[in-house]
Design a protein around this motif. Structure first.
Motif, PDB file in Angstrom:
ATOM      1  N   ARG A 447       1.856   8.377 -30.323  1.00 16.73           N
ATOM      2  CA  ARG A 447       2.972   8.161 -29.703  1.00 16.73           C
ATOM      3  C   ARG A 447       4.067   8.213 -30.422  1.00 16.73           C
ATOM      4  O   ARG A 447       4.133   7.460 -31.607  1.00 16.73           O
ATOM      5  N   ASN A 448       5.271   8.670 -29.946  1.00 17.88           N
ATOM      6  CA  ASN A 448       6.673   8.682 -30.754  1.00 17.88           C
ATOM      7  C   ASN A 448       7.522   7.599 -30.236  1.00 17.88           C
ATOM      8  O   ASN A 448       7.712   7.647 -28.932  1.00 17.88           O
ATOM      9  N   ILE A 449       7.630   6.452 -30.910  1.00 18.19           N
ATOM     10  CA  ILE A 449       8.286   5.135 -30.833  1.00 18.19           C
ATOM     11  C   ILE A 449       9.730   5.211 -31.463  1.00 18.19           C
ATOM     12  O   ILE A 449       9.811   5.314 -32.436  1.00 18.19           O
ATOM     13  N   TYR A 450      10.651   5.219 -30.518  1.00 19.73           N
ATOM     14  CA  TYR A 450      12.050   5.375 -31.109  1.00 19.73           C
ATOM     15  C   TYR A 450      12.514   3.772 -31.477  1.00 19.73           C
ATOM     16  O   TYR A 450      12.470   3.270 -30.596  1.00 19.73           O
ATOM     17  N   LYS A 503       8.221 -15.273 -30.626  1.00 19.65           N
ATOM     18  CA  LYS A 503       7.346 -15.103 -29.585  1.00 19.65           C
ATOM     19  C   LYS A 503       8.243 -14.467 -28.304  1.00 19.65           C
ATOM     20  O   LYS A 503       7.647 -13.536 -27.522  1.00 19.65           O
ATOM     21  N   GLN A 504       9.487 -14.748 -27.961  1.00 21.60           N
ATOM     22  CA  GLN A 504      10.105 -14.078 -27.092  1.00 21.60           C
ATOM     23  C   GLN A 504      10.361 -12.566 -27.344  1.00 21.60           C
ATOM     24  O   GLN A 504      10.167 -11.767 -26.436  1.00 21.60           O
ATOM     25  N   ILE A 505      10.866 -12.321 -28.705  1.00 22.07           N
ATOM     26  CA  ILE A 505      10.963 -11.031 -29.086  1.00 22.07           C
ATOM     27  C   ILE A 505       9.710 -10.302 -29.231  1.00 22.07           C
ATOM     28  O   ILE A 505       9.829  -8.857 -28.389  1.00 22.07           O
ATOM     29  N   SER A 506       8.501 -10.871 -29.459  1.00 24.10           N
ATOM     30  CA  SER A 506       7.049  -9.995 -29.326  1.00 24.10           C
ATOM     31  C   SER A 506       7.039  -9.606 -27.834  1.00 24.10           C
ATOM     32  O   SER A 506       6.717  -8.299 -27.549  1.00 24.10           O
ATOM     33  N   ALA A 507       7.042 -10.595 -27.015  1.00 24.93           N
ATOM     34  CA  ALA A 507       6.903 -10.378 -25.513  1.00 24.93           C
ATOM     35  C   ALA A 507       8.014  -9.238 -24.928  1.00 24.93           C
ATOM     36  O   ALA A 507       7.454  -8.212 -24.388  1.00 24.93           O
ATOM     37  N   VAL A 513       7.865  -1.179 -25.079  1.00 19.61           N
ATOM     38  CA  VAL A 513       7.050   0.045 -25.619  1.00 19.61           C
ATOM     39  C   VAL A 513       5.869  -0.032 -25.645  1.00 19.61           C
ATOM     40  O   VAL A 513       4.957   0.894 -25.963  1.00 19.61           O
ATOM     41  N   GLY A 514       5.255  -1.246 -24.851  1.00 18.55           N
ATOM     42  CA  GLY A 514       3.832  -1.384 -24.710  1.00 18.55           C
ATOM     43  C   GLY A 514       2.867  -1.670 -26.340  1.00 18.55           C
ATOM     44  O   GLY A 514       1.814  -1.630 -26.315  1.00 18.55           O
ATOM     45  N   LEU A 515       3.816  -2.001 -27.446  1.00 19.92           N
ATOM     46  CA  LEU A 515       3.243  -2.136 -28.482  1.00 19.92           C
ATOM     47  C   LEU A 515       3.705  -3.454 -29.205  1.00 19.92           C
ATOM     48  O   LEU A 515       4.731  -3.874 -28.655  1.00 19.92           O
TER      49      LEU A 515
END
Length: 548
Positions: A447-450, A503-507, A513-515
């Motif tokens: 997958r290409n993630i921008y 924690k908030q940024i990760s969520a 992006v699902g990753l």
């Protein structure tokens, strides 16, 4: 003959040129100079340059802070037949030894033998002396007025625009007189510029293409009234920007996305509903960096009570390699977006329309400017169809013939005249959509993630500084490619707050992006590496991520 110089001279001699001009010195001591007065000053300076041995085609560098001094200086270089390079300006945090070394490298690269030095950087004269760099002080650049402009062909360089990369590895875009003329005319048509009624308001840096071309050269060329302050003025008081638009009845302004995010927050905090009057604004151009629809909506929302019309937002696509503009959204239609399926975009390389909650939203950047063509191709060069994602390339009279680099000249166009922009995107209904920089795309699981998707998710977390988040590739090109997120926050010195931010940024990133990021780094303000024009440098930010 240069149509660009001929038009600039004719504008100064016109009735409008004797009335309209540029206002500088705000907010403390505003001064208005007509374009005719700027031209007369430029003629005297040009006479001094020619007497000093500046020959047609010569490269002359300019280092000054005051737009009132810069305008006649750059016009003088053009009248003398030379090319202008605006040097990157040192900041209070700059190591002057490193800056001087980088500047010498730039001057050698462009073949400049002269620097025009003005306040406040005239204090750097001893630094230039130590390195044998010849300079003239702008305040003393006064000679017998040049009777006629020095004739140069359309192919002669007019502007050697330094790119926003590392100054230790400089590169200059070679903009010819023909390039400048073509792009200025294309923007005039696309933006429906009206010299008699428009007034431009800008704080953009003049060493950046949007400031130098869009908000100095174009108004000087066409005779449009201009109110010009410096980036330091804006950063010191962001509300100065809407204040100037209000007081001068500005009709056109422009800035990168981050500035609209900043001024939206500041306007939202203003209590008085009559603090500003933005009803005169017909173009608020957003360009020079990825456009965040949420930031645009916040700007529109904050400005509406001050008379800002949502239709004035104009999303644009540009680059120094096309002089400035590539595509402008239609005037006075506001921001339009294209919502596409995230999975089809990432894995299928197709922009399939979607109204799903997790759809990827891109601003429509309008059709190419008159005189330019945009095409989407795959890695083999085959042309892709509508809504098919690929490499964006551009062709036309405004496209630079090449770069100047420390290793010598470098051509930019292929045999058919196409320039590879380095961006990925697609075309829909004739309008350009940019997905991101090809070199920054993160590839995971096919997958290409921008990175802009990740960065917007990160900055949506309260406590992360707007416009100060970077997604970087780790182990790029390997089978185990990963990514990290580096942000700035005023909470960086509070251990518990940092853990909560991570924690908030990760969520938020997982939702977007699902990753999940491999690492999240929280740094104090001023830590992220930026180019001299203020753009974040993703590749340099990789060094801020601790080794696994």
């Amino acid at each position: 003959m240069s149509r660009f110089v001929d038009t600039m001279v004719a504008t100064a001699a016109s009735a409008g040129g004797r009335v309209r001009g540029m206002t500088t010195g705000e907010p403390n001591s505003p001064t208005h100079r007509t374009w005719a007065q700027v031209h007369e000053h430029a003629r005297r300076a040009a006479g001094a340059l020619v007497a000093d041995g500046v020959a047609p085609g010569a490269a002359v560098a300019v280092l000054a802070g005051d737009p009132a001094a810069i305008a006649p200086a750059v016009q003088a270089v053009w009248l003398a037949g030379g090319s202008t390079t605006m040097l990157h300006q040192p900041t209070p945090r700059t190591d002057l030894g490193e800056w001087a070394a980088d500047t010498v490298r730039v001057l050698r690269m462009i073949g400049a033998e002269l620097v025009l030095l003005g306040a406040p950087f005239d204090a750097l004269a001893p630094v230039l002396d130590e390195r044998g760099i010849r300079y003239r002080l702008l305040e003393a650049l006064d000679g017998e007025p040049l009777a006629e402009p020095v004739e140069v062909p359309e192919s002669s360089p007019a502007l050697l625009q330094l790119t926003s990369g590392s100054t230790a590895d400089p590169k200059a875009v070679r903009i010819t007189h023909g390039n400048l003329w073509s792009n200025a005319q294309g923007m005039r048509v696309a933006a429906q510029l009206d010299p008699e009624n428009d007034r431009m308001v800008s704080w953009l840096p003049l060493f950046h293409d949007m400031g130098m071309v869009g908000f100095l050269t174009v108004p000087m060329l066409l005779g449009i009234d201009l109110v010009k302050v410096t980036p330091a003025d804006f950063l010191g008081r962001p509300t100065l920007w809407p204040d100037l638009i209000s007081r001068y009845r500005g009709t056109i302004t422009a800035a990168p996305n981050f500035a609209y995010a900043i001024v939206a927050r500041r306007m939202a905090g203003v209590e008085a509903d009559d603090a500003f009057d933005l009803s005169s604004l017909r173009i608020a151009l957003n360009g020079a960096e990825p456009i965040d629809p949420a930031a645009v909506r916040a700007f529109v929302s904050a400005g509406e009570r001050f008379g800002l019309r949502p239709e004035c937002v104009l999303c644009a696509y540009g680059m120094a390699e096309t002089t400035l503009g590539v595509a402008f959204a239609p005037v006075f239609t506001g921001m339009a977006v294209d919502s596409v399926d995230q999975e089809e975009l990432a894995a299928g390389r197709r922009a399939v329309p979607s109204d799903a909650p997790d759809a990827r939203v891109f601003p429509l950047l309008g059709p190419p400017l008159p005189g330019l063509e945009v095409q989407v191709v795959d890695e083999s060069g085959a042309v892709r169809g509508e809504r098919e994602v690929g490499q964006l390339r551009v062709r036309g009279e405004a496209v630079t013939p090449g770069y100047l680099t420390v290793d010598g000249p470098l051509a930019t166009q292929d045999a058919e005249g196409w320039l590879d922009t380095g961006d990925e995107g697609y075309v829909v209904d004739g309008q350009v959509v940019v997905c991101g920089r090809r070199k920054d795309v993160i590839i995971m699981g096919g997958r290409n993630i921008y990175p802009t998707d990740i960065e917007r998710a990160a900055t949506s977390v309260e406590g992360v500084r707007a416009g100060n988040a970077v997604a970087v590739r780790l182990d790029a090109g390997t089978r185990r490619e990963r990514f990290a997120v580096v942000v700035e926050s005023r909470l960086a010195d509070q251990e518990d707050a940092v853990r909560d931010l991570q924690k908030q940024i990760s969520a938020k990133v997982v939702d977007a992006v699902g990753l999940r990021p491999f690492s999240i780094v929280v740094l104090p303000p001023g830590s992220l590496p930026k180019t001299p024009s203020g753009k974040l440098r993703r590749s340099a930010a990789t060094t801020l991520v601790p080794a696994s």
